[in-house]
Design a protein around this motif. Structure first.
Motif, PDB file in Angstrom:
ATOM      1  N   UNK A   1       3.016 -83.624 -59.414  1.00 51.64           N
ATOM      2  CA  UNK A   1       2.467 -82.719 -58.390  1.00 51.64           C
ATOM      3  C   UNK A   1       1.845 -83.551 -57.286  1.00 51.64           C
ATOM      4  N   UNK A   2       1.998 -83.116 -56.065  1.00 53.78           N
ATOM      5  CA  UNK A   2       1.421 -83.823 -54.917  1.00 53.78           C
ATOM      6  C   UNK A   2      -0.100 -83.766 -54.983  1.00 53.78           C
ATOM      7  N   UNK A   3      -0.768 -84.931 -54.855  1.00 54.19           N
ATOM      8  CA  UNK A   3      -2.215 -84.990 -54.963  1.00 54.19           C
ATOM      9  C   UNK A   3      -2.901 -84.132 -53.898  1.00 54.19           C
ATOM     10  N   UNK A   4      -2.272 -84.026 -52.725  1.00 51.76           N
ATOM     11  CA  UNK A   4      -2.896 -83.275 -51.646  1.00 51.76           C
ATOM     12  C   UNK A   4      -2.971 -81.789 -51.955  1.00 51.76           C
ATOM     13  N   UNK A   5      -2.161 -81.329 -52.949  1.00 52.26           N
ATOM     14  CA  UNK A   5      -2.161 -79.921 -53.306  1.00 52.26           C
ATOM     15  C   UNK A   5      -3.217 -79.594 -54.354  1.00 52.26           C
ATOM     16  N   UNK A   6      -3.878 -80.585 -54.883  1.00 48.34           N
ATOM     17  CA  UNK A   6      -4.890 -80.353 -55.894  1.00 48.34           C
ATOM     18  C   UNK A   6      -6.082 -79.629 -55.283  1.00 48.34           C
ATOM     19  N   UNK A   7      -6.694 -78.691 -56.039  1.00 49.55           N
ATOM     20  CA  UNK A   7      -7.845 -77.950 -55.502  1.00 49.55           C
ATOM     21  C   UNK A   7      -9.042 -78.870 -55.275  1.00 49.55           C
ATOM     22  N   UNK A   8      -9.815 -78.525 -54.270  1.00 46.72           N
ATOM     23  CA  UNK A   8     -11.027 -79.295 -53.985  1.00 46.72           C
ATOM     24  C   UNK A   8     -12.045 -79.077 -55.094  1.00 46.72           C
ATOM     25  N   UNK A   9     -12.685 -80.145 -55.518  1.00 49.38           N
ATOM     26  CA  UNK A   9     -13.707 -80.035 -56.559  1.00 49.38           C
ATOM     27  C   UNK A   9     -15.046 -79.693 -55.924  1.00 49.38           C
ATOM     28  N   UNK A  10     -15.842 -78.923 -56.641  1.00 47.78           N
ATOM     29  CA  UNK A  10     -17.078 -78.378 -56.090  1.00 47.78           C
ATOM     30  C   UNK A  10     -18.279 -79.281 -56.348  1.00 47.78           C
ATOM     31  N   UNK A  11     -19.408 -78.891 -55.738  1.00 57.26           N
ATOM     32  CA  UNK A  11     -20.677 -79.576 -55.954  1.00 57.26           C
ATOM     33  C   UNK A  11     -21.054 -79.528 -57.429  1.00 57.26           C
ATOM     34  N   UNK A  12     -20.846 -78.383 -58.061  1.00 57.27           N
ATOM     35  CA  UNK A  12     -21.174 -78.238 -59.477  1.00 57.27           C
ATOM     36  C   UNK A  12     -20.313 -79.161 -60.335  1.00 57.27           C
ATOM     37  N   UNK A  13     -19.042 -79.289 -59.972  1.00 52.91           N
ATOM     38  CA  UNK A  13     -18.172 -80.224 -60.692  1.00 52.91           C
ATOM     39  C   UNK A  13     -18.717 -81.647 -60.591  1.00 52.91           C
ATOM     40  N   UNK A  89     -16.732 -98.857 -47.417  1.00 52.73           N
ATOM     41  CA  UNK A  89     -16.694 -97.598 -48.163  1.00 52.73           C
ATOM     42  C   UNK A  89     -16.993 -96.421 -47.239  1.00 52.73           C
ATOM     43  N   UNK A  90     -17.977 -96.601 -46.346  1.00 50.60           N
ATOM     44  CA  UNK A  90     -18.332 -95.545 -45.409  1.00 50.60           C
ATOM     45  C   UNK A  90     -17.227 -95.270 -44.399  1.00 50.60           C
ATOM     46  N   UNK A  91     -16.554 -96.322 -43.955  1.00 53.59           N
ATOM     47  CA  UNK A  91     -15.445 -96.140 -43.018  1.00 53.59           C
ATOM     48  C   UNK A  91     -14.318 -95.331 -43.652  1.00 53.59           C
ATOM     49  N   UNK A  92     -14.075 -95.570 -44.943  1.00 55.46           N
ATOM     50  CA  UNK A  92     -13.027 -94.816 -45.642  1.00 55.46           C
ATOM     51  C   UNK A  92     -13.445 -93.365 -45.843  1.00 55.46           C
ATOM     52  N   UNK A  93     -14.719 -93.144 -46.101  1.00 54.22           N
ATOM     53  CA  UNK A  93     -15.222 -91.803 -46.386  1.00 54.22           C
ATOM     54  C   UNK A  93     -15.401 -90.961 -45.129  1.00 54.22           C
ATOM     55  N   UNK A  94     -15.698 -91.595 -43.996  1.00 59.11           N
ATOM     56  CA  UNK A  94     -16.055 -90.900 -42.767  1.00 59.11           C
ATOM     57  C   UNK A  94     -15.191 -89.707 -42.393  1.00 59.11           C
ATOM     58  N   UNK A  95     -13.857 -89.839 -42.382  1.00 57.97           N
ATOM     59  CA  UNK A  95     -13.011 -88.716 -41.971  1.00 57.97           C
ATOM     60  C   UNK A  95     -13.139 -87.477 -42.858  1.00 57.97           C
ATOM     61  N   UNK A  96     -13.649 -87.636 -44.077  1.00 58.42           N
ATOM     62  CA  UNK A  96     -13.794 -86.499 -44.989  1.00 58.42           C
ATOM     63  C   UNK A  96     -15.130 -85.790 -44.823  1.00 58.42           C
ATOM     64  N   UNK A 117     -16.061 -93.539 -55.802  1.00 56.72           N
ATOM     65  CA  UNK A 117     -14.808 -93.725 -56.535  1.00 56.72           C
ATOM     66  C   UNK A 117     -14.319 -92.424 -57.151  1.00 56.72           C
ATOM     67  N   UNK A 118     -15.229 -91.651 -57.734  1.00 61.32           N
ATOM     68  CA  UNK A 118     -14.837 -90.423 -58.416  1.00 61.32           C
ATOM     69  C   UNK A 118     -14.420 -89.322 -57.443  1.00 61.32           C
ATOM     70  N   UNK A 119     -14.948 -89.343 -56.231  1.00 54.81           N
ATOM     71  CA  UNK A 119     -14.623 -88.297 -55.255  1.00 54.81           C
ATOM     72  C   UNK A 119     -13.309 -88.553 -54.529  1.00 54.81           C
ATOM     73  N   UNK A 120     -12.724 -89.720 -54.723  1.00 51.09           N
ATOM     74  CA  UNK A 120     -11.487 -90.062 -54.020  1.00 51.09           C
ATOM     75  C   UNK A 120     -10.333 -89.159 -54.468  1.00 51.09           C
ATOM     76  N   UNK A 121      -9.500 -88.784 -53.501  1.00 49.85           N
ATOM     77  CA  UNK A 121      -8.312 -87.990 -53.769  1.00 49.85           C
ATOM     78  C   UNK A 121      -7.074 -88.860 -53.587  1.00 49.85           C
ATOM     79  N   UNK A 122      -5.984 -88.416 -54.117  1.00 49.57           N
ATOM     80  CA  UNK A 122      -4.755 -89.199 -54.023  1.00 49.57           C
ATOM     81  C   UNK A 122      -4.193 -89.305 -52.628  1.00 49.57           C
ATOM     82  N   UNK A 123      -4.658 -88.443 -51.715  1.00 43.83           N
ATOM     83  CA  UNK A 123      -4.116 -88.466 -50.360  1.00 43.83           C
ATOM     84  C   UNK A 123      -4.924 -89.341 -49.410  1.00 43.83           C
ATOM     85  N   UNK A 124      -5.906 -90.085 -49.937  1.00 44.66           N
ATOM     86  CA  UNK A 124      -6.736 -90.949 -49.112  1.00 44.66           C
ATOM     87  C   UNK A 124      -8.020 -90.301 -48.653  1.00 44.66           C
TER      88      UNK A 124
END
Length: 222
Positions: A1-13, A89-96, A117-124
Motif C-alpha cells: 500500500x502506498x505510504x501516502x494513503x495511510x491515515x494520519x495519526x492523532x495526538x492521542x496516538x 531535523x527541523x528543516x525536514x519537519x518544517x513543511x509538515x 523519528x516516530x512521526x515520520x511518514x513514508x512519503x517524506x
C-alpha cells in the motif's frame, strides 16, 4: 500500500506510543536531577533548565563541563554543538508544520529524537499532531523526573546506578550515529583529541575542540 494513503495519526496516538519512551525519559531526568544537585546546581536552576531546555544530551553536556570547572560559555557551546542535529531535523519537519515562520518555529520546539523519528511518514512528511502528542508525554515526564531527582538529594546515585545513566546515555547516542567507517574514524579521532587536550586545556575546551573537529571531519569530501 502506498505510504501516502495511510491515515494520519492523532495526538492521542502519539501520547500512547510515546509513553514507553516517556518512562525511559523519566529515569534519565531523575538521574539528571540527582547528578546536577550533587554537582552543586541550585534546585530551582535544575528544574528551570529542564523546563526551558528540554534536551537530555544538551543538559548533560553542559552539566559535565560545569561540573569539571568549566565556564558558562563553554557549557553553552557544548550544549549547542551536541544539539546541532536538530537543525537538519527541523528543516525536514518544517513543511509538515502549519502557519508562518514564527508559528512553525514555535511548533518545531516540540521536536525530540524519538518523536521526530516516530512521526515520520513514508512519503517524506510527518504526522504533526502525532509528533506533538509523542513529545508532550515525554516533556511532562522529563520535567517530573527532574523534580523527583532534585527533591530527593540524599539518593546515593552510585548505589542506584544513576551516575551510570549519564555516560550510558551518550554511549547510546554514539552507537546510533556510528554507522560506517567514516563516522567511526571521526568519533575515534575526536575522542583522541579530547583526551590529548584534557591535561593542558581548561575544562570544557577539549569537548568543544573535539566536537568542532568531528563536525569538520564529517563535512570533509570523501
Amino acid at each position: 500500500m502506498d505510504d501516502s494513503a495511510e491515515p494520519r495519526r492523532s495526538w492521542r496516538d502519539g501520547v500512547r506510543d510515546g509513553a514507553p519512551f516517556g518512562a525511559a525519559t523519566f529515569v534519565l531526568a531523575a538521574s539528571f536531577g540527582v547528578v546536577a544537585t550533587d554537582a552543586g546546581m541550585p534546585t530551582l536552576a535544575v528544574v528551570v533548565m529542564s523546563v526551558l531546555v528540554y534536551s537530555g544530551s544538551g543538559q548533560f553536556a553542559a552539566l559535565g563541563i560545569v561540573g569539571a570547572g568549566g565556564g558558562v560559555g563553554a557549557a553553552v557551546g557544548a550544549a549547542t554543538l551536541v544539539s546541532s542535529r536538530f537543525l537538519p531535523m527541523g528543516l525536514a519537519l518544517g513543511p509538515s508544520l502549519r502557519g508562518g515562520r514564527l508559528r512553525r518555529a514555535v511548533e518545531g520546539q516540540a521536536t525530540v529524537d524519538a518523536s521526530w523519528a516516530m512521526a515520520a511518514r513514508g512519503d517524506g512528511g510527518y504526522d504533526r499532531e502525532y509528533l506533538f502528542g509523542h513529545s508532550a508525554i515525554q516533556y511532562v515526564l522529563w520535567v517530573l523526573g527532574t523534580g523527583v531527582g532534585v527533591a530527593v538529594p540524599e539518593l546515593d546515585v552510585r548505589a542506584l546506578g544513576l551516575d551510570a545513566v549519564f555516560p550510558a546515555f551518550f554511549l547510546a547516542l554514539l552507537v546510533a550515529e556510528v554507522r560506517d567507517r567514516l563516522r567511526l574514524a571521526v568519533a575515534l579521532a575526536g575522542a583522541a583529541l579530547a583526551l590529548a587536550l584534557v591535561p593542558v586545556a581548561p575544562p570544557g575546551l577539549p569537548v568543544l575542540v573535539a566536537a568542532a573537529a568531528a563536525l569538520a571531519g564529517l563535512r570533509a569530501p570523501r
